[in-house]
Design a protein around this motif. Sequence first.
Motif, short mmCIF file in Angstrom:
data_model
loop_
_atom_site.label_atom_id
_atom_site.label_comp_id
_atom_site.label_asym_id
_atom_site.label_seq_id
_atom_site.Cartn_x
_atom_site.Cartn_y
_atom_site.Cartn_z
N ALA A 13 0.84 -1.20 0.00
CA ALA A 13 0.00 0.00 0.00
C ALA A 13 0.87 1.25 0.00
N HIS A 14 1.97 1.18 0.75
CA HIS A 14 2.90 2.31 0.78
C HIS A 14 3.55 2.51 -0.60
N LEU A 15 3.96 1.41 -1.23
CA LEU A 15 4.60 1.51 -2.54
C LEU A 15 3.64 2.04 -3.60
N ALA A 16 2.36 1.71 -3.47
CA ALA A 16 1.37 2.20 -4.43
C ALA A 16 1.30 3.73 -4.42
N GLU A 17 1.63 4.34 -3.29
CA GLU A 17 1.58 5.79 -3.18
C GLU A 17 2.95 6.45 -3.33
N HIS A 18 4.02 5.63 -3.38
CA HIS A 18 5.38 6.17 -3.46
C HIS A 18 6.14 5.40 -4.56
N ARG A 19 5.79 5.69 -5.79
CA ARG A 19 6.40 4.97 -6.91
C ARG A 19 7.13 5.92 -7.85
N ASP A 20 7.78 6.94 -7.27
CA ASP A 20 8.54 7.88 -8.09
C ASP A 20 9.65 7.19 -8.87
N TRP A 21 10.16 6.08 -8.34
CA TRP A 21 11.25 5.38 -9.00
C TRP A 21 10.75 4.52 -10.17
N ALA A 22 9.44 4.36 -10.30
CA ALA A 22 8.88 3.58 -11.41
C ALA A 22 7.59 4.24 -11.91
N PRO A 23 7.65 5.52 -12.27
CA PRO A 23 6.41 6.26 -12.57
C PRO A 23 5.71 5.80 -13.84
N GLN A 24 6.46 5.25 -14.80
CA GLN A 24 5.87 4.90 -16.08
C GLN A 24 5.42 3.44 -16.15
N HIS A 25 5.73 2.66 -15.13
CA HIS A 25 5.40 1.24 -15.22
C HIS A 25 3.97 0.98 -14.73
N PRO A 26 3.20 0.21 -15.51
CA PRO A 26 1.79 0.01 -15.14
C PRO A 26 1.56 -1.09 -14.10
N GLY A 27 2.61 -1.77 -13.71
CA GLY A 27 2.45 -2.90 -12.80
C GLY A 27 1.88 -2.50 -11.46
N PRO A 28 1.19 -3.42 -10.81
CA PRO A 28 0.63 -3.13 -9.48
C PRO A 28 1.72 -3.04 -8.43
N ALA A 29 1.33 -2.65 -7.23
CA ALA A 29 2.31 -2.48 -6.15
C ALA A 29 3.00 -3.80 -5.82
N SER A 30 2.33 -4.92 -6.02
CA SER A 30 2.96 -6.21 -5.74
C SER A 30 4.15 -6.46 -6.67
N THR A 31 4.06 -5.97 -7.90
CA THR A 31 5.20 -6.10 -8.83
C THR A 31 6.35 -5.23 -8.38
N LEU A 32 6.06 -4.01 -7.94
CA LEU A 32 7.09 -3.13 -7.43
C LEU A 32 7.76 -3.74 -6.20
N HIS A 33 6.94 -4.34 -5.34
CA HIS A 33 7.46 -4.99 -4.14
C HIS A 33 8.44 -6.09 -4.52
N ARG A 34 8.03 -6.93 -5.46
CA ARG A 34 8.88 -8.05 -5.85
C ARG A 34 10.18 -7.55 -6.47
N ALA A 35 10.10 -6.53 -7.30
CA ALA A 35 11.32 -5.98 -7.92
C ALA A 35 12.27 -5.42 -6.88
N LEU A 36 11.75 -4.71 -5.90
CA LEU A 36 12.61 -4.15 -4.86
C LEU A 36 13.28 -5.23 -4.02
N ILE A 37 12.54 -6.26 -3.67
CA ILE A 37 13.12 -7.36 -2.89
C ILE A 37 14.21 -8.04 -3.70
N PHE A 38 13.94 -8.32 -4.96
CA PHE A 38 14.92 -8.94 -5.86
C PHE A 38 16.19 -8.08 -5.94
N TRP A 39 16.01 -6.81 -6.19
CA TRP A 39 17.12 -5.89 -6.41
C TRP A 39 17.98 -5.72 -5.17
N THR A 40 17.33 -5.51 -4.03
CA THR A 40 18.09 -5.22 -2.82
C THR A 40 18.80 -6.45 -2.28
N ARG A 41 18.16 -7.60 -2.32
CA ARG A 41 18.79 -8.79 -1.78
C ARG A 41 19.97 -9.26 -2.64
N LEU A 42 19.83 -9.22 -3.94
CA LEU A 42 20.93 -9.64 -4.79
C LEU A 42 22.08 -8.64 -4.76
#
Length: 220
Positions: free
Chosen positions: A158-187
């Motif tokens: 819910a927080h990511l849905a309102e704070h998506r400045d880092w992915a403004p053009q991507h149509p994916g839902p917040a769950s996609t943003l969540h998964r991308a952030l977890i993938f990116w930060t952990r690796l």
Amino acid sequence: MTEQDARTPRERYRTQVREEVKQRAWEQIATAGASALSLNAIAKQIGMSGPALYRYFANRDELISELIRDAYRSLADTFHARAEAGADLGDLAHALRAWALADPQRYLLVYGTPVPGYQAPEDTTRITAEIMAVLLDACAAEEPPAGPPSPLEAHLEAHLAEHRDWAPQHPGPASTLHRALIFWTRLHGLLSLELSGHFTGMGFDPALLYTAEAEALTGH
């Protein structure tokens, strides 16, 4: 006639000098780190005076910015090429590690400790947005994890849905943003520790740890 052939001799010489300066800069960074980068030292190495070299790079920060652009462009091109070849999220994970290991200093310049007193220019964010867009597309194409999110995960999404400045053009839902952030930060966490030498002496193979983490994140 190619674009390179169309340039004047002066333009070709300028490009050649700038490329040599960047190569010397990478050598300095590998030896002493980006914070110790010196244009005057590079000028001596290539047989040029300090003032003459400043005609090609106005100052240290301009040179660092060019190196950062080159590094991000290289990773963006790598991700684009893999995506065009049909890469999935797991393929991107391994492409990221291969890119990092191919030139650790390049990786550490853009994803390691910030250079004191340096501020990256705005245009670098456009290149990083390209990299993240490929990752977001790969996350969107994957099957979402089974089951509903936990209360904390739901709150984060819910927080990511309102704070998506880092992915403004991507149509994916917040769950996609969540998964991308977890993938990116952990690796990146694993890669940063490995390339900074923090696994040295621990007696295990970082490649196996990375592969296991990538499989845990992607499910395959």
